[in-house]
Design a protein around this motif. Structure first.
Motif, PDB file in Angstrom:
ATOM      1  N   ILE A 111       0.964  -1.119  -0.048  1.00  0.00           N
ATOM      2  CA  ILE A 111       0.004   0.051   0.164  1.00  0.00           C
ATOM      3  C   ILE A 111       0.940   1.302   0.056  1.00  0.00           C
ATOM      4  CG2 ILE A 111      -1.833  -1.187   1.446  1.00  0.00           C
ATOM      5  CD1 ILE A 111      -1.291   0.459   3.771  1.00  0.00           C
ATOM      6  N   ALA A 112       0.407   2.273  -0.796  1.00  0.00           N
ATOM      7  CA  ALA A 112       0.988   3.569  -0.614  1.00  0.00           C
ATOM      8  C   ALA A 112       0.230   4.558   0.128  1.00  0.00           C
ATOM      9  CB  ALA A 112       1.367   4.072  -2.021  1.00  0.00           C
ATOM     10  N   LEU A 113       0.512   5.196   1.285  1.00  0.00           N
ATOM     11  CA  LEU A 113      -0.145   6.210   1.923  1.00  0.00           C
ATOM     12  C   LEU A 113       0.315   7.221   1.516  1.00  0.00           C
ATOM     13  CD1 LEU A 113      -0.083   4.532   5.447  1.00  0.00           C
ATOM     14  CD2 LEU A 113      -2.061   4.480   3.966  1.00  0.00           C
ATOM     15  N   THR A 114      -0.504   8.212   1.044  1.00  0.00           N
ATOM     16  CA  THR A 114      -0.060   9.533   0.567  1.00  0.00           C
ATOM     17  C   THR A 114      -0.938  10.502   1.237  1.00  0.00           C
ATOM     18  OG1 THR A 114      -1.584   9.808  -1.260  1.00  0.00           O
ATOM     19  CG2 THR A 114       0.279   8.744  -1.734  1.00  0.00           C
ATOM     20  N   PHE A 115      -0.411  11.699   1.458  1.00  0.00           N
ATOM     21  CA  PHE A 115      -0.969  12.830   2.297  1.00  0.00           C
ATOM     22  C   PHE A 115      -0.779  14.284   1.765  1.00  0.00           C
ATOM     23  CE2 PHE A 115      -0.075   9.285   5.316  1.00  0.00           C
ATOM     24  CZ  PHE A 115      -1.382   9.143   6.073  1.00  0.00           C
ATOM     25  N   ASP A 116      -1.730  14.837   1.346  1.00  0.00           N
ATOM     26  CA  ASP A 116      -1.749  16.361   0.865  1.00  0.00           C
ATOM     27  C   ASP A 116      -1.659  17.429   1.670  1.00  0.00           C
ATOM     28  OD1 ASP A 116      -1.730  14.528  -1.150  1.00  0.00           O
ATOM     29  OD2 ASP A 116      -3.690  15.217  -2.215  1.00  0.00           O
ATOM     30  N   ASP A 117      -1.103  18.548   0.980  1.00  0.00           N
ATOM     31  CA  ASP A 117      -1.243  19.899   1.351  1.00  0.00           C
ATOM     32  C   ASP A 117      -0.286  20.430   2.407  1.00  0.00           C
ATOM     33  OD1 ASP A 117      -3.294  19.838  -0.127  1.00  0.00           O
ATOM     34  OD2 ASP A 117      -4.886  19.882   1.410  1.00  0.00           O
TER      35      ASP A 117
ATOM     36  N   TYR B 195      -0.355  20.061   6.419  1.00  0.00           N
ATOM     37  CA  TYR B 195      -0.590  19.513   7.766  1.00  0.00           C
ATOM     38  C   TYR B 195       0.428  18.754   8.352  1.00  0.00           C
ATOM     39  CZ  TYR B 195      -4.846  20.842   5.040  1.00  0.00           C
ATOM     40  OH  TYR B 195      -5.882  21.286   4.511  1.00  0.00           O
ATOM     41  N   ILE B 196       1.561  19.236   8.275  1.00  0.00           N
ATOM     42  CA  ILE B 196       2.764  18.874   8.697  1.00  0.00           C
ATOM     43  C   ILE B 196       2.511  18.508  10.383  1.00  0.00           C
ATOM     44  CG2 ILE B 196       3.744  21.044   8.753  1.00  0.00           C
ATOM     45  CD1 ILE B 196       5.688  17.615   8.489  1.00  0.00           C
ATOM     46  N   ASP B 197       2.063  19.168  10.930  1.00  0.00           N
ATOM     47  CA  ASP B 197       2.173  19.048  12.552  1.00  0.00           C
ATOM     48  C   ASP B 197       1.227  17.647  12.893  1.00  0.00           C
ATOM     49  OD1 ASP B 197       3.422  21.499  13.093  1.00  0.00           O
ATOM     50  OD2 ASP B 197       1.633  22.647  12.732  1.00  0.00           O
ATOM     51  N   GLU B 198       0.133  17.574  12.139  1.00  0.00           N
ATOM     52  CA  GLU B 198      -0.681  16.327  12.360  1.00  0.00           C
ATOM     53  C   GLU B 198       0.142  15.113  11.761  1.00  0.00           C
ATOM     54  OE1 GLU B 198      -4.347  17.051  10.346  1.00  0.00           O
ATOM     55  OE2 GLU B 198      -4.646  19.069  11.350  1.00  0.00           O
ATOM     56  N   TRP B 199       0.660  15.139  10.630  1.00  0.00           N
ATOM     57  CA  TRP B 199       1.539  14.112  10.041  1.00  0.00           C
ATOM     58  C   TRP B 199       2.493  13.687  10.968  1.00  0.00           C
ATOM     59  CZ3 TRP B 199       2.159  17.051   4.704  1.00  0.00           C
ATOM     60  CH2 TRP B 199       0.981  17.144   4.231  1.00  0.00           C
ATOM     61  N   TYR B 200       3.389  14.809  11.659  1.00  0.00           N
ATOM     62  CA  TYR B 200       4.390  14.549  12.300  1.00  0.00           C
ATOM     63  C   TYR B 200       3.901  13.858  13.780  1.00  0.00           C
ATOM     64  CZ  TYR B 200       9.115  15.266  14.741  1.00  0.00           C
ATOM     65  OH  TYR B 200      10.192  15.272  15.178  1.00  0.00           O
TER      66      TYR B 200
ATOM     67  N   LYS C  37       6.660   3.960   5.180  1.00  0.00           N
ATOM     68  CA  LYS C  37       7.160   4.863   4.577  1.00  0.00           C
ATOM     69  C   LYS C  37       6.044   5.522   3.661  1.00  0.00           C
ATOM     70  CE  LYS C  37      11.261   4.411   6.340  1.00  0.00           C
ATOM     71  NZ  LYS C  37      10.898   3.579   7.435  1.00  0.00           N
ATOM     72  N   ALA C  38       5.795   6.820   3.953  1.00  0.00           N
ATOM     73  CA  ALA C  38       4.488   7.140   3.332  1.00  0.00           C
ATOM     74  C   ALA C  38       5.063   8.460   2.243  1.00  0.00           C
ATOM     75  CB  ALA C  38       3.573   7.945   4.587  1.00  0.00           C
ATOM     76  N   THR C  39       4.123   9.095   1.741  1.00  0.00           N
ATOM     77  CA  THR C  39       4.533  10.208   0.669  1.00  0.00           C
ATOM     78  C   THR C  39       3.677  11.244   1.154  1.00  0.00           C
ATOM     79  OG1 THR C  39       5.007   8.637  -1.100  1.00  0.00           O
ATOM     80  CG2 THR C  39       4.603  10.871  -1.577  1.00  0.00           C
ATOM     81  N   PHE C  40       4.500  12.339   1.204  1.00  0.00           N
ATOM     82  CA  PHE C  40       3.657  13.663   1.651  1.00  0.00           C
ATOM     83  C   PHE C  40       3.799  14.670   0.517  1.00  0.00           C
ATOM     84  CE2 PHE C  40       5.046  11.541   5.541  1.00  0.00           C
ATOM     85  CZ  PHE C  40       3.839  11.514   6.385  1.00  0.00           C
ATOM     86  N   TYR C  41       2.790  15.046  -0.085  1.00  0.00           N
ATOM     87  CA  TYR C  41       2.678  15.949  -1.401  1.00  0.00           C
ATOM     88  C   TYR C  41       2.424  17.397  -0.609  1.00  0.00           C
ATOM     89  CZ  TYR C  41       2.206  12.145  -4.670  1.00  0.00           C
ATOM     90  OH  TYR C  41       2.428  11.125  -5.480  1.00  0.00           O
ATOM     91  N   ILE C  42       3.370  18.069  -0.736  1.00  0.00           N
ATOM     92  CA  ILE C  42       3.430  19.654  -0.081  1.00  0.00           C
ATOM     93  C   ILE C  42       3.032  20.691  -1.105  1.00  0.00           C
ATOM     94  CG2 ILE C  42       4.931  21.153   1.251  1.00  0.00           C
ATOM     95  CD1 ILE C  42       4.498  18.323   2.596  1.00  0.00           C
ATOM     96  N   SER C  43       2.241  21.332  -0.693  1.00  0.00           N
ATOM     97  CA  SER C  43       1.728  22.802  -1.367  1.00  0.00           C
ATOM     98  C   SER C  43       2.084  23.899  -0.266  1.00  0.00           C
ATOM     99  CB  SER C  43       0.289  22.924  -1.675  1.00  0.00           C
ATOM    100  OG  SER C  43      -0.593  22.603  -0.374  1.00  0.00           O
ATOM    101  N   SER C  44       2.135  25.031  -1.000  1.00  0.00           N
ATOM    102  CA  SER C  44       2.339  26.259   0.085  1.00  0.00           C
ATOM    103  C   SER C  44       3.464  26.063   0.947  1.00  0.00           C
ATOM    104  CB  SER C  44       0.904  26.592   0.683  1.00  0.00           C
ATOM    105  OG  SER C  44      -0.123  26.806  -0.075  1.00  0.00           O
ATOM    106  N   TYR C  45       4.540  25.742   0.406  1.00  0.00           N
ATOM    107  CA  TYR C  45       5.620  25.556   1.325  1.00  0.00           C
ATOM    108  C   TYR C  45       6.353  26.747   1.695  1.00  0.00           C
ATOM    109  CZ  TYR C  45      10.496  24.296   2.670  1.00  0.00           C
ATOM    110  OH  TYR C  45      11.720  24.231   3.457  1.00  0.00           O
TER     111      TYR C  45
ATOM    112  N   GLY D   5      13.024   8.576   5.975  1.00  0.00           N
ATOM    113  CA  GLY D   5      12.910   7.808   4.840  1.00  0.00           C
ATOM    114  C   GLY D   5      11.441   8.057   3.984  1.00  0.00           C
ATOM    115  N   HIS D   6      10.848   8.850   4.644  1.00  0.00           N
ATOM    116  CA  HIS D   6       9.225   9.363   3.854  1.00  0.00           C
ATOM    117  C   HIS D   6       9.664  10.081   2.664  1.00  0.00           C
ATOM    118  CE1 HIS D   6       7.164   7.562   7.094  1.00  0.00           C
ATOM    119  NE2 HIS D   6       7.826   8.230   7.947  1.00  0.00           N
ATOM    120  N   GLU D   7       8.833  10.047   1.767  1.00  0.00           N
ATOM    121  CA  GLU D   7       8.965  10.934   0.534  1.00  0.00           C
ATOM    122  C   GLU D   7       8.380  12.264   0.635  1.00  0.00           C
ATOM    123  OE1 GLU D   7       7.947  10.860  -4.415  1.00  0.00           O
ATOM    124  OE2 GLU D   7       7.676   9.271  -3.115  1.00  0.00           O
TER     125      GLU D   7
END
Length: 249
Positions: free
Chosen positions: A34-40, A42-47, A59-67, A85-87
């Protein structure tokens, strides 16, 4: 037969094996996963979920917007995720609907403002995204082709009733269709777990998309218990936890 000919045959054989025998390092599924991906943003919640991810080797993938809006503390958290090791992937500079954006602007302006501007800031801080996810999941063939010049793959949303569209196989993935699993999707946990089992039986990787984690007052959030259940199901079936780069050409 000349030595050079034997060498050429060996290279062809190695390439064939690399695309037919499972090998996540070569850009496709090592074993069902499975590939778990998270958008936008919300770094505090992911962390905060890092202990859960770590406990199962996820190992998940975090797609970052509004950096450009990230605080120094949030950038440090993102760096820590990368070190684990997360993307760290890309989700545009300002999170505009890119398909709609082209109705009022040129492709050159879109690339300059919504791709290169954000990438430049991320690159300056040591982040080099290799994959992209469309804001709102909307895309066109024109956008796919143009963004393919900058990224290994693009991820759109699976807006169909065919959940199997979110099962990824092979070593030529340039367009990936993730399945939204936020509470707003109204997909029951039983359905998501079945897709995980289908990935297992089909030697594929199920690609999931979420945003917030554990923010009960919001619709675009994945409850922690659902996240844990998906992880535990994949773990019990001895499946991989893949990043999107590992599934991309």
């Amino acid at each position: 037969m000349k030595l050079q000919t034997w060498g050429l045959l060996l290279l062809v054989w190695m390439f064939y094996v690399g695309c037919t025998k499972d090998s996540v390092k070569n850009g496709h599924v090592d074993r069902p996963g499975i590939a778990l991906t998270f958008d936008d943003t919300y770094i505090d919640e992911w962390y905060a979920c890092l202990p859960l991810l770590d406990s199962f080797g996820v190992k998940a993938t975090f797609y970052i917007s509004s950096y450009h809006r990230f605080s120094s503390a949030q950038k440090l958290k993102l760096k820590h995720l990368q070190q684990k090791g997360h993307e760290i992937a890309f989700h545009s500079t300002n999170h505009f609907d890119l398909k709609q954006y082209l109705n009022n602007a040129s492709m050159d302006k879109l690339i300059k403002c919504e791709i290169l501007a954000g990438l430049e800031k991320m690159n300056a801080d040591g982040f080099y995204p290799k994959t992209f996810a469309y804001p709102y999941g909307k895309h066109t063939a024109l956008l796919d082709n143009e963004l393919g010049k900058y990224f290994k793959s693009v991820r759109a949303l699976n807006g169909t009733t065919n959940l199997a569209k979110s099962l990824v196989t092979g070593c030529e993935n340039r367009i990936i269709y993730g399945l939204g699993i936020d509470e707003s999707s109204k997909r029951p946990l039983s359905q998501l777990l079945q897709l995980v089992r289908n990935a297992k039986s089909g030697n594929a990787c199920a690609v999931f998309v979420a945003h917030h984690i554990g923010t009960d007052t919001l619709k675009m959030q994945l409850p922690v218990y659902k996240l844990r259940a998906l992880i535990e199901e994949a773990h019990s079936l001895k499946m991989s936890f893949c990043t999107i780069s590992e599934l991309s050409r």
